[in-house]
Write a protein that holds these residues in place. Structure first.
Motif, short mmCIF file in Angstrom:
data_model
loop_
_atom_site.label_atom_id
_atom_site.label_comp_id
_atom_site.label_asym_id
_atom_site.label_seq_id
_atom_site.Cartn_x
_atom_site.Cartn_y
_atom_site.Cartn_z
N VAL A 64 6.71 4.53 5.33
CA VAL A 64 6.24 3.17 5.60
C VAL A 64 5.10 3.20 6.61
O VAL A 64 4.10 2.48 6.47
N HIS A 65 5.22 4.02 7.64
CA HIS A 65 4.13 4.16 8.61
C HIS A 65 2.84 4.59 7.91
O HIS A 65 1.76 4.06 8.19
N ALA A 66 2.95 5.58 7.05
CA ALA A 66 1.77 6.07 6.34
C ALA A 66 1.19 4.99 5.44
O ALA A 66 -0.03 4.84 5.33
N ALA A 111 13.52 4.09 -1.18
CA ALA A 111 13.86 3.16 -0.08
C ALA A 111 12.60 2.62 0.58
O ALA A 111 12.51 1.42 0.89
N ALA A 112 11.62 3.49 0.81
CA ALA A 112 10.38 3.03 1.44
C ALA A 112 9.65 2.03 0.57
O ALA A 112 9.09 1.05 1.07
N THR A 113 9.66 2.26 -0.73
CA THR A 113 9.00 1.33 -1.65
C THR A 113 9.65 -0.04 -1.56
O THR A 113 8.97 -1.08 -1.56
N ALA A 128 7.78 -3.47 -0.26
CA ALA A 128 7.62 -4.60 -1.20
C ALA A 128 7.83 -5.95 -0.52
O ALA A 128 7.40 -6.98 -1.05
N GLU A 129 8.47 -5.96 0.63
CA GLU A 129 8.67 -7.23 1.33
C GLU A 129 7.40 -7.70 2.05
O GLU A 129 7.29 -8.87 2.41
N ASP A 130 6.45 -6.77 2.26
CA ASP A 130 5.24 -7.13 3.00
C ASP A 130 3.95 -6.73 2.28
O ASP A 130 2.87 -7.03 2.76
N ARG A 131 4.06 -6.03 1.17
CA ARG A 131 2.89 -5.65 0.39
C ARG A 131 3.15 -6.02 -1.06
O ARG A 131 4.26 -5.83 -1.58
N ARG A 133 7.39 -5.01 8.33
CA ARG A 133 8.67 -5.14 9.02
C ARG A 133 9.50 -3.86 8.89
O ARG A 133 9.22 -3.01 8.05
N TYR A 134 10.53 -3.79 9.66
CA TYR A 134 11.49 -2.66 9.65
C TYR A 134 10.87 -1.36 10.15
O TYR A 134 11.50 -0.30 10.10
N LEU A 135 9.63 -1.42 10.61
CA LEU A 135 8.95 -0.20 11.01
C LEU A 135 9.41 0.22 12.40
O LEU A 135 9.36 -0.56 13.35
#
Length: 798
Positions: free
Chosen positions: A779-781, A670-672, A676-679, A792-794
């Protein structure tokens, strides 16, 4: 004709001399290195007579022995006299590549049956090895080979070890046979003299568990003296004398004995005459003539016990340091004879200068006669007794019952795979034997046991079935059963796995043992696990459930550091799959890997020495995961076994990748997706074995240091396409150090997520959020280790 006793006395002299000289030589040549050789000189001396009687009279080739650790010099001397040890190894006792300080199956060249150390584990090993022999025999696999006894030589202080008593309980439940424990009752431990009357406690404990108890307190000289007028008074004084006083008087010698006896017994005619008829030397010889130093008594006791198969505990009174100048002194555990004392001992033993290493230097009989006597000793009549067994064929693939899209946990998958094997009538199914410490059902072995039954030498019906009470499980005990049920003692589990995993060498019959345990309770038996691996036993350890993912159970049942145990334990290959198809591949590998014993160079793909084989540890979970839709091709299967594969390969411009191991796969996936939307080109690395990845990396680096400059390993190839600026986030439901090392492979920045503190009750999402394992924490990491605009979504971390 020279009698057996005369020959044995001569051999005992040579054994005692060589043992003392071996330790003295080791201490002397290493004085510059300040290496102390403590414990061996005094502790080994007390067992010289017992071990001479065993090896040259009582034992047979099929018998197996665990030697008291500090009796290693006696053991090596016996093996040297019998042609199984070299002078070079003895001269290098406790040195690099020399004879080991504690007998070792894998590191000594002489005929060691069970490795031993100062923790009583070799003692319990003999009990479980005897039960394994019963299992092999009941299944009809002995092929005419006679049943042997398993014998343990134990120090009385070693009897403090709790695992010995856990094993006693299990032995009683399984009807233990053909097992001797010989207690070296010298009444001295490392730091003190043992408590009075301990032998009575031992006697009662063993009798309560169905053992015969044989107490050898007095030798032939003492028994003859007791038959003289006044002898009963002497016996009464000896048996009332405290352990400390007896040891002190032994050290002081005949004159001290005389004074104390006359002072305390008084002038009572016959007993006084008995004492006065003897010189100081004769009185000393009488008072130290205990049962454990008397060959006629020992031979008589061993012969009587050989007439039946009941377990026997021999309590043999001995003197610590028997025959040496430091005999009886309370400090003799770490004591060594001085050069002056050693010279006096050499002269007393009749050993000529320069001939100290000659086999028969201390003998007065012709060496040819002694060699001929040894050649007829039953134990050595068949040469080295390390057996072999052919391998069990393993199919190219095991069934993976969980199809894509289904919600299945790896623990459930393990039970389903084993159930499918149980359905078949294959050699693999026949030779698998399972065992568990009262968690058979809760670790998903139930279906296997339903099909294959529980082992017992005598059949026992399932009363619930006979009474027509509905039950999910239909368990019947019988000689053909393939599950050994243990009580709640993880110590026993690991030692049982060790015994089962050595059956190919001990019994000549290969078994494929599987043991299941709750993952956190590996800590309870880490010492026993290490012992089993040190012996090179072969087994599959399935630990489940694991981690804080076992959320409602609370911290007492949630494991943290066990992945690090899997990585650090030599001889144990650790895996933690996320999906059942991975598990099937790994179990197939495990059944093959457990049987390997090859030689050769490392595999240059992984730099792992897979040809040598070993044991396997699976860390599984109760959390159901949605299974992937995919075909298991050869390349994917190979990567799963090698430790990792790309679930989502990184693109050429990857600024961050996520690497996960085990049950946290959904959070990583899920984190990947969010990243992927921002990296760009985010990669997802599925790690199945941090252990194998790390071992391959370390081995490849050693190869480069030794000249193979192009050596590269699996993890290096997996990460080779990443730029040095790419960040890595690792996540595991376990200690974060398990994966944190990956940043060191190619110098990438790493944020390692995992569990460092005790868990608590709650839902999985509660605990993942609390410990920072959820997708938001990943995602934070990722944002912290990668450049670019905010993701986003963070959400803020709690």
């Amino acid at each position: 004709m020279t009698s057996k006793i005369v020959y044995l006395n001569q051999i005992e002299r040579c054994v005692s001399w060589l043992a003392a000289w071996t330790v003295h030589n080791a201490n002397h040549v290493r004085e510059a290195d300040e290496i102390k050789v403590g414990g061996h000189q005094a502790s080994s001396a007390s067992l010289g007579t017992i071990m001479t009687a065993l090896y040259y009279a009582a034992l047979r080739p099929q018998d197996r022995v665990a030697v008291k650790p500090h009796a290693a010099p006696i053991f090596h001397a016996i093996q040297y006299l019998s042609g199984n040890q070299t002078r070079e190894k003895l001269e290098n006792f406790r040195g690099y590549k020399g004879a080991q300080s504690y007998p070792s199956r894998t590191k000594d060249v002489d005929d060691v049956d069970f490795s031993t150390g100062s923790v009583g584990l070799g003692v319990a090993q003999t009990l479980f090895s005897s039960l394994v022999q019963d299992y092999v025999s009941a299944h009809g696999w002995m092929k005419g080979r006679p049943e042997g006894r398993t014998v343990s030589l134990i120090g009385d202080a070693e009897m403090d070890e709790g695992n010995i008593y856990e094993a006693l309980i299990e032995g009683w439940k399984h009807g233990l046979r053909n097992c001797w424990w010989i207690v070296d009752y010298n009444r001295q431990s490392l730091d003190a003299v043992i408590r009075e009357g301990l032998w009575q406690r031992f006697e009662q404990i063993f009798k309560n568990f169905g053992w015969d108890v044989v107490i050898l307190r007095h030798g032939s000289l003492q028994q003859a003296a007791f038959a003289e007028p006044g002898g009963e008074k002497l016996r009464d004084w000896i048996e009332r004398c405290s352990n400390q006083l007896y040891s002190a008087l032994t050290f002081q010698g005949g004159a001290a004995w005389r004074k104390r006896l006359l002072d305390e017994i008084g002038d009572q005619g016959p007993v006084t005459e008995l004492i006065e008829r003897r010189s100081d030397d004769e009185l000393q010889a009488l008072m130290v003539n205990l049962g454990g130093h008397d060959l006629p008594r020992l031979l008589e006791a061993f012969e009587a016990a050989s007439q039946h198969d009941r377990p026997v505990c021999f309590i043999c009174y001995t003197i610590k340091g028997y025959g040496l100048p430091l005999a009886g002194h309370k400090d003799n555990h770490a004591g060594q004879m001085t050069p002056t004392q050693m010279e006096g001992f050499r002269q007393r033993m009749g050993v000529r200068p320069g001939k100290e290493w000659d086999k028969w230097a201390a003998a007065t009989l012709p060496p040819a006669e002694l060699e001929a006597f040894i050649a007829q000793a039953p134990f050595f009549s068949e040469g080295r007794r390390r057996l072999t067994a052919p391998g069990i064929p393993v199919p190219e693939a095991l069934p993976a019952p969980a199809q894509g899209g289904k919600q299945v946990s790896t623990q459930m998958g393990f039970g389903q795979i084993l159930n499918e094997i149980a359905r078949s009538e294959t050699p693999l199914a026949e030779r698998i034997v399972t065992t568990s410490p009262d968690v058979t059902v809760s670790t998903n072995l139930g279906a296997w046991v339903n099909r294959r039954g529980l082992f017992a030498r005598e059949s026992m019906a399932d009363t619930f079935k006979a009474e027509r009470i509905p039950s999910t499980y239909s368990w019947e005990f019988g000689p053909k059963g393939q599950h050994l049920e243990l009580g709640i003692a993880e110590s026993n589990l690991m030692i049982m796995l060790g015994a089962l995993g050595l059956s190919h060498s001990v019994n000549g019959v290969r078994l494929l043992p599987i043991g299941t345990v709750y993952d956190p309770f590996i800590y309870r038996a880490a010492d026993q696990l290490n012992y089993a691996c040190y012996q090179d036993a072969r087994f599959l350890l399935v630990a489940t459930p694991s981690g804080v993912t076992l959320a409602p159970e609370g911290g007492a049942h949630q494991s943290i550091g066990t992945p690090l145990i899997g990585m650090a334990q030599d001889g144990l290959c650790a895996f933690e799959p996320a999906f059942v198809d991975e598990l099937a591949v790994i179990m197939r590998f495990a059944f093959d890997y457990m049987q390997r014993n090859g030689e050769g160079d490392p595999d240059e793909t992984t730099w792992l020495r897979d040809q040598t084989g070993g044991s396997v540890y699976l860390r599984l979970s109760t959390r159901p995961l949605e299974q992937p839709h995919r075909d298991m091709g050869a390349e994917l299967a190979r990567d799963i076994v090698n430790g990792a594969y790309w679930l989502r390969p990184p693109g050429p411009n990857a600024s961050v990748i996520v690497a996960y191991q085990g049950v946290v796969a959904p959070e990583a996936i899920a984190a990947t997706g969010l990243l992927a939307e921002d990296r760009r080109d985010v990669g997802l690395l599925a790690i199945t074995s941090a252990d194998r990845l790390n071992a391959g990396w370390q081995a490849a680096e050693r190869a480069r240091q030794r000249g193979t400059v192009d050596a590269t390993c699996h993890i290096e190839r997996l990460l080779a396409s990443l730029s040095r600026d790419c960040g890595i986030v690792t996540v595991i439901d376990g200690h974060p150090a398990t994966l944190a090392w990956i940043g060191g492979v190619n110098g990438h920045r790493v944020k390692a997520l995992g569990v460092e503190h005790f868990g608590q009750t709650g839902t999985i999402s509660d605990l993942y959020r609390h410990h920072g394992l959820d997708s938001n924490a990943i995602v934070h990491a990722a944002q912290a280790v990668s450049a670019g605009r905010g993701i986003r979504y963070l959400k803020s971390l709690p």
